[in-house]
Design an enzyme around this catalytic site. Structure first.
Site, PDB file in Angstrom:
ATOM      1  N   CYS A   1       0.827  -1.200   0.000  1.00 28.05           N
ATOM      2  CA  CYS A   1       0.000   0.000   0.000  1.00 28.05           C
ATOM      3  C   CYS A   1       0.865   1.255   0.000  1.00 28.05           C
ATOM      4  O   CYS A   1       2.009   1.235   0.427  1.00 28.05           O
ATOM      5  CB  CYS A   1      -0.864   0.016   1.239  1.00 28.05           C
ATOM      6  SG  CYS A   1      -1.746  -1.506   1.521  1.00 28.05           S
TER       7      CYS A   1
ATOM      8  N   ARG B   1       4.793  -0.139  -6.449  1.00 28.17           N
ATOM      9  CA  ARG B   1       4.726  -1.010  -5.278  1.00 28.17           C
ATOM     10  C   ARG B   1       3.613  -2.051  -5.398  1.00 28.17           C
ATOM     11  O   ARG B   1       3.552  -2.977  -4.596  1.00 28.17           O
ATOM     12  CB  ARG B   1       4.465  -0.161  -4.024  1.00 28.17           C
ATOM     13  CG  ARG B   1       5.567   0.833  -3.733  1.00 28.17           C
ATOM     14  CD  ARG B   1       5.089   1.866  -2.753  1.00 28.17           C
ATOM     15  NE  ARG B   1       4.765   1.275  -1.484  1.00 28.17           N
ATOM     16  CZ  ARG B   1       5.586   1.228  -0.447  1.00 28.17           C
ATOM     17  NH1 ARG B   1       6.775   1.756  -0.534  1.00 28.17           N
ATOM     18  NH2 ARG B   1       5.219   0.684   0.674  1.00 28.17           N
TER      19      ARG B   1
ATOM     20  N   TRP C   1      -3.184  -2.462  -1.369  1.00 29.21           N
ATOM     21  CA  TRP C   1      -2.873  -3.831  -1.800  1.00 29.21           C
ATOM     22  C   TRP C   1      -3.502  -4.712  -0.745  1.00 29.21           C
ATOM     23  O   TRP C   1      -3.039  -4.776   0.385  1.00 29.21           O
ATOM     24  CB  TRP C   1      -1.364  -4.021  -1.886  1.00 29.21           C
ATOM     25  CG  TRP C   1      -1.008  -5.211  -2.684  1.00 29.21           C
ATOM     26  CD1 TRP C   1      -0.999  -5.316  -4.049  1.00 29.21           C
ATOM     27  CD2 TRP C   1      -0.625  -6.493  -2.185  1.00 29.21           C
ATOM     28  NE1 TRP C   1      -0.633  -6.581  -4.406  1.00 29.21           N
ATOM     29  CE2 TRP C   1      -0.402  -7.322  -3.304  1.00 29.21           C
ATOM     30  CE3 TRP C   1      -0.455  -7.023  -0.910  1.00 29.21           C
ATOM     31  CZ2 TRP C   1      -0.014  -8.638  -3.184  1.00 29.21           C
ATOM     32  CZ3 TRP C   1      -0.067  -8.350  -0.800  1.00 29.21           C
ATOM     33  CH2 TRP C   1       0.151  -9.137  -1.929  1.00 29.21           C
TER      34      TRP C   1
ATOM     35  N   ASN D   1      -1.334   2.051   6.143  1.00 31.06           N
ATOM     36  CA  ASN D   1      -0.505   0.923   5.678  1.00 31.06           C
ATOM     37  C   ASN D   1      -0.199   0.072   6.897  1.00 31.06           C
ATOM     38  O   ASN D   1       0.078   0.611   7.964  1.00 31.06           O
ATOM     39  CB  ASN D   1       0.822   1.414   5.101  1.00 31.06           C
ATOM     40  CG  ASN D   1       0.658   2.077   3.758  1.00 31.06           C
ATOM     41  OD1 ASN D   1      -0.437   2.117   3.206  1.00 31.06           O
ATOM     42  ND2 ASN D   1       1.748   2.611   3.238  1.00 31.06           N
ATOM     43  N   GLY D   2      -0.179  -1.227   6.724  1.00 29.36           N
ATOM     44  CA  GLY D   2       0.146  -2.107   7.854  1.00 29.36           C
ATOM     45  C   GLY D   2      -1.033  -2.992   8.192  1.00 29.36           C
ATOM     46  O   GLY D   2      -1.970  -3.134   7.405  1.00 29.36           O
TER      47      GLY D   2
ATOM     48  N   GLU E   1      14.470 -25.920  -6.388  1.00 33.12           N
ATOM     49  CA  GLU E   1      14.229 -24.480  -6.462  1.00 33.12           C
ATOM     50  C   GLU E   1      15.525 -23.741  -6.823  1.00 33.12           C
ATOM     51  O   GLU E   1      15.518 -22.797  -7.616  1.00 33.12           O
ATOM     52  CB  GLU E   1      13.642 -23.989  -5.128  1.00 33.12           C
ATOM     53  CG  GLU E   1      13.398 -22.508  -4.997  1.00 33.12           C
ATOM     54  CD  GLU E   1      12.387 -21.940  -5.996  1.00 33.12           C
ATOM     55  OE1 GLU E   1      11.780 -22.694  -6.772  1.00 33.12           O
ATOM     56  OE2 GLU E   1      12.241 -20.703  -6.014  1.00 33.12           O
TER      57      GLU E   1
ATOM     58  N   LYS F   1      15.950 -21.431 -10.140  1.00 35.06           N
ATOM     59  CA  LYS F   1      16.358 -20.016 -10.069  1.00 35.06           C
ATOM     60  C   LYS F   1      17.528 -19.773 -11.004  1.00 35.06           C
ATOM     61  O   LYS F   1      17.540 -18.795 -11.749  1.00 35.06           O
ATOM     62  CB  LYS F   1      16.771 -19.602  -8.646  1.00 35.06           C
ATOM     63  CG  LYS F   1      15.682 -19.479  -7.618  1.00 35.06           C
ATOM     64  CD  LYS F   1      14.775 -18.301  -7.789  1.00 35.06           C
ATOM     65  CE  LYS F   1      13.598 -18.642  -8.640  1.00 35.06           C
ATOM     66  NZ  LYS F   1      12.360 -19.031  -8.005  1.00 35.06           N
TER      67      LYS F   1
ATOM     68  N   GLU G   1      16.461 -20.015 -14.812  1.00 39.99           N
ATOM     69  CA  GLU G   1      15.526 -19.027 -15.365  1.00 39.99           C
ATOM     70  C   GLU G   1      16.121 -17.631 -15.482  1.00 39.99           C
ATOM     71  O   GLU G   1      15.732 -16.879 -16.366  1.00 39.99           O
ATOM     72  CB  GLU G   1      14.200 -19.001 -14.604  1.00 39.99           C
ATOM     73  CG  GLU G   1      14.268 -18.450 -13.209  1.00 39.99           C
ATOM     74  CD  GLU G   1      12.920 -18.488 -12.508  1.00 39.99           C
ATOM     75  OE1 GLU G   1      11.882 -18.355 -13.156  1.00 39.99           O
ATOM     76  OE2 GLU G   1      12.915 -18.625 -11.271  1.00 39.99           O
TER      77      GLU G   1
ATOM     78  N   HIS H   1      22.118 -42.993 -10.017  1.00 42.15           N
ATOM     79  CA  HIS H   1      21.322 -43.803 -10.942  1.00 42.15           C
ATOM     80  C   HIS H   1      21.342 -43.227 -12.358  1.00 42.15           C
ATOM     81  O   HIS H   1      20.469 -43.511 -13.163  1.00 42.15           O
ATOM     82  CB  HIS H   1      19.880 -43.923 -10.436  1.00 42.15           C
ATOM     83  CG  HIS H   1      19.793 -44.630  -9.127  1.00 42.15           C
ATOM     84  ND1 HIS H   1      20.001 -45.977  -8.988  1.00 42.15           N
ATOM     85  CD2 HIS H   1      19.584 -44.161  -7.870  1.00 42.15           C
ATOM     86  CE1 HIS H   1      19.893 -46.325  -7.709  1.00 42.15           C
ATOM     87  NE2 HIS H   1      19.640 -45.228  -7.008  1.00 42.15           N
TER      88      HIS H   1
ATOM     89  N   LYS I   1       5.650 -12.829 -15.638  1.00 46.40           N
ATOM     90  CA  LYS I   1       5.449 -12.931 -14.188  1.00 46.40           C
ATOM     91  C   LYS I   1       4.271 -13.846 -13.861  1.00 46.40           C
ATOM     92  O   LYS I   1       4.296 -14.587 -12.905  1.00 46.40           O
ATOM     93  CB  LYS I   1       5.246 -11.532 -13.592  1.00 46.40           C
ATOM     94  CG  LYS I   1       5.084 -11.530 -12.076  1.00 46.40           C
ATOM     95  CD  LYS I   1       6.342 -12.004 -11.369  1.00 46.40           C
ATOM     96  CE  LYS I   1       6.161 -12.235  -9.888  1.00 46.40           C
ATOM     97  NZ  LYS I   1       7.119 -13.220  -9.362  1.00 46.40           N
TER      98      LYS I   1
HETATM   99  C1  F6R Z   1       9.810 -19.212 -10.829  1.00 45.19           C
HETATM  100  C2  F6R Z   1       8.473 -18.694 -11.028  1.00 45.19           C
HETATM  101  C3  F6R Z   1       7.442 -19.597 -11.612  1.00 45.19           C
HETATM  102  C4  F6R Z   1       6.144 -19.490 -10.804  1.00 45.19           C
HETATM  103  C5  F6R Z   1       5.021 -20.297 -11.498  1.00 45.19           C
HETATM  104  C6  F6R Z   1       3.749 -20.256 -10.686  1.00 45.19           C
HETATM  105  O1  F6R Z   1      10.650 -18.245 -10.283  1.00 45.19           O
HETATM  106  O2  F6R Z   1       8.198 -17.561 -10.723  1.00 45.19           O
HETATM  107  O3  F6R Z   1       7.886 -20.907 -11.675  1.00 45.19           O
HETATM  108  O4  F6R Z   1       6.389 -19.983  -9.525  1.00 45.19           O
HETATM  109  O5  F6R Z   1       4.777 -19.762 -12.758  1.00 45.19           O
HETATM  110  O6  F6R Z   1       3.304 -18.950 -10.517  1.00 45.19           O
HETATM  111  P1  F6R Z   1       2.252 -18.571  -9.406  1.00 45.19           P
HETATM  112  O7  F6R Z   1       2.884 -18.828  -8.091  1.00 45.19           O
HETATM  113  O8  F6R Z   1       1.949 -17.123  -9.634  1.00 45.19           O
HETATM  114  O9  F6R Z   1       1.055 -19.464  -9.628  1.00 45.19           O
END
Ligand code: F6R
Length: 609
Positions: free
Chosen positions: A2, A27, A75, A101-102, A482, A486, A489, A505, A604
């Site tokens: 927010c 934000r 938000w 905010n908060g 994970e 990271k 990607e 294996h 995203k």
């Molecule tokens: C990896 C990444 C993606 C998301 C995936 C699911 O860094 O961002 O693998 O985790 O696309 O996205 P959400 O969590 O938004 O359903």
């Protein structure tokens, strides 16, 4: 998160407030609103969605010369992103307006009290409770009423408040949520973030936690919340707008990695009660009985969210002794999954808009499952279409690579597994020790973050290698997955994550002299076995990059590169162990000159199947 802007001066407030809100857009927000005071009355205009929607509504009302006003981008945390829930909120008389905010943690008991006093509520928010409380306590002195109200509030806040009965006054206060006052020529701009004031002035007074300011045309009077005067000195803002938005970080991803101690505190706030030995997950409280007796729990998600699901699956089994399956949302849907009476499906998603996860949860609901959400974006489609759920409360994630959402997902799933464990068989002693451990995780993450420079060096020494392995066992296996995700990607280096024991294996054939093998080797039930796997890699010339516990000589003695992290109870370790891997990927990508926040080919939110 927010954003707050407030104005008191000689110019019309509205354009300044709107411009300020636009500077806070980065934000993330889902609704916005403005309250203006023309000297005799207040007008409040709010709308869902972009600030453009709010501007259209304001334009329809014609010019407004009011030179006092407050504005907000919300938000959502408590309540859906609707117009009614948007800020500013007003008291019962409609003559006091407040932006916040908060989180007001004790809003439920305050609301109960105010309802008992005959007040009616319009929204589902914690903020309206605060606005109504100020109005309830108001007897002609706004600053005193705000101070008295804050004395009854538990939680965090940055607030700005105005009253039509005191049109020359703007009151601001802060505890745990930033707030500053821009000092102009005969005018003041209150904001949660310097980017809203820099077009107007570089003179600023930063409020500290527990401080309150009464701003009038010719003075800013600052006191503590106990009404002790505080002398504040003006500072200069010397940052560019972009630097401000990134809070001094080079990229959003780094900012989001580094803010994890704070985002996790927010995620745990109001839910962990270490003193009374309780966890409260209001969003799923009504379904706990069904959950605890469910014969089948399936966790679904994609990418990072699926990795969080894998950790969740282990925890449901080990802490709650419940059968848990974990599935890619995209596979679950087409697998003709078995859904029996009592089946619970938990959909995990940062954005709440991922098409595969959405389609899978619709399928599950259609077949009669109880579907719960573990979602970050409040009011998102997945949040709306699940039967109930728990929000992450980690703030908007802007960097494409998911970081703080992952640790938030782990925290929520851990709280859920502990809650169910306690209902089923977990001893009070174990529960309390995990509860205490969980409350300390933000500090442990802060310690892990201190290794950033060391990790940058490790990335620099290995970044030319095009194939990496990430290996872990038990709860550290999803962490390895994970870490590999990271790295691939954002730095475009090929990486594979796998259970460390699986390596022999087949994938062991990939190891040649200098192949980076990242092991997560913190103390666990399988610690000795992981060490054997490290030996297997070393004897074939692989380069061991190892995350281990601080002071672990055995592991650090074996490693080519050693990254120490604090030791925490084993079920909680993934939240800490993933942090160096996020930093490793980040530094590798920066060294390779990649666009960290917007990696190639990625979006995203993946809203196509
Ligand atoms: C990896 C990444 C993606 C998301 C995936 C699911 O860094 O961002 O693998 O985790 O696309 O996205 P959400 O969590 O938004 O359903």
């Amino acid at each position: 998160m927010c954003g707050i802007v407030g104005y008191l001066g000689k110019r019309p407030a509205q354009p300044i407030l709107i411009e300020g809100l636009k500077r806070l857009e980065y934000r993330g927000y889902d609704s916005a609103g403005v309250a203006l005071c023309d000297g005799t009355r207040l007008s409040v205009v709010r709308s869902v969605g972009r600030i453009g929607n709010l501007q259209q509504r304001l334009a329809a009302r014609g010019d407004d010369p009011s030179s006092l006003g407050i504005a907000h981008t919300r938000w959502a945390t408590h309540g859906e992103p609707t117009e009614i829930n948007a800020h500013p909120h007003t008291d019962a008389s409609g003559r006091i307006a407040l932006v916040h905010n908060g989180i007001v943690e004790n809003y439920a008991s305050l609301k109960e009290f105010l309802v008992g006093e005959g007040l009616a509520f319009r929204s589902q928010t914690d903020t309206e409770v605060l606005a109504q409380l100020v109005g309830y306590l108001y007897d002609g002195d706004l600053a005193s009423a705000v101070r008295a109200a804050l004395g009854r509030v538990q939680g965090t806040y940055g607030i700005a408040v105005i009253s039509a009965d005191e049109p020359g006054l703007l009151v601001a206060a802060r505890k745990g949520s930033p707030l500053l006052i821009g000092v102009g020529d005969g005018e003041y701009i209150v904001a949660s973030d310097p980017s809203a004031i820099v077009p107007h002035t570089d003179r600023v007074i930063y409020l500290d936690d527990g401080e309150m300011a009464s701003i009038t045309a010719d003075a800013v009077r600052t006191v503590t919340l106990d009404n002790v005067p505080v002398d504040k000195t003006e500072a200069r803002v010397e940052l560019s707008l972009e630097q401000i938005e990134l809070d001094g970080y080079e990229h959003y991803m780094l900012k989001e990695i580094c803010e994890q101690p704070a985002t996790l505190r927010n995620c745990l706030a109001g839910r962990l009660d270490v003193r009374d030995g309780r966890i409260q997950l209001g969003g799923v409280a009504a379904h706990l009985r069904q959950l605890a007796t469910s014969g089948r729990i399936t966790l679904i998600g994609c990418g990072t969210a699926w990795h969080a699901g894998l950790v969740g699956g282990y925890l449901f089994e080990s802490l709650a002794r419940m059968p848990a399956a974990v599935d890619y949302a995209s596979e679950f849907r087409y697998r003709n999954p078995i859904i029996e009476p009592g089946t619970v499906v938990i959909a995990i998603s940062q954005s709440g808009e991922t098409a595969d996860t959405l389609a899978a949860l619709r399928e599950a609901r259609e077949r009669g499952a109880l579907v719960l959400g573990v979602v970050n974006a409040v009011g998102s489609t997945i949040a709306r279409e699940t039967d109930a759920g728990v929000y992450l409360h980690v703030g908007p994630e802007i960097g494409v690579a998911s970081t703080k959402a992952f640790t938030g997902q782990l925290a929520v799933l851990t709280m859920l597994a502990m809650t169910l464990g306690r209902r089923r068989h977990m001893s009070i002693g174990m529960f309390e020790s995990l509860l205490h451990g969980l409350s300390k995780i933000p500090d442990a993450i802060a310690r892990a973050l201190e290794q950033s420079d060391l990790i940058r060096g490790i990335a620099a020494r290995n970044v030319e290698r095009n194939n990496w392995l990430f290996l872990g066992r038990g709860l550290n296996y999803p962490v390895a997955l994970e870490g590999a995700l990271k790295l691939k990607e954002i730095s475009y280096i090929h990486a594979e994550g796998m259970p460390a024991a699986e390596m022999k294996h087949g994938p062991i054939a990939l190891i040649s002299r200098g192949t980076p093998a990242v092991f997560i080797a913190t103390r666990s039930e399988q610690y000795e076995k992981v060490i054997s796997n490290m030996e297997e890699v070393r004897s074939r010339g692989g380069r061991l990059i190892v995350i281990g516990n601080e002071g672990d000589k055995q592991v650090s003695g074996l490693a080519d590169e050693f990254i120490p992290v604090p030791e925490v109870p084993e079920p909680l370790a993934p939240m800490v162990n993933v942090v160096p891997l996020q930093l490793l990927a980040y530094h590798a990508a920066v060294i390779r000159g990649c666009n960290v926040d917007k990696p190639r080919n990625l979006a995203k939110s993946v809203t196509v199947e």
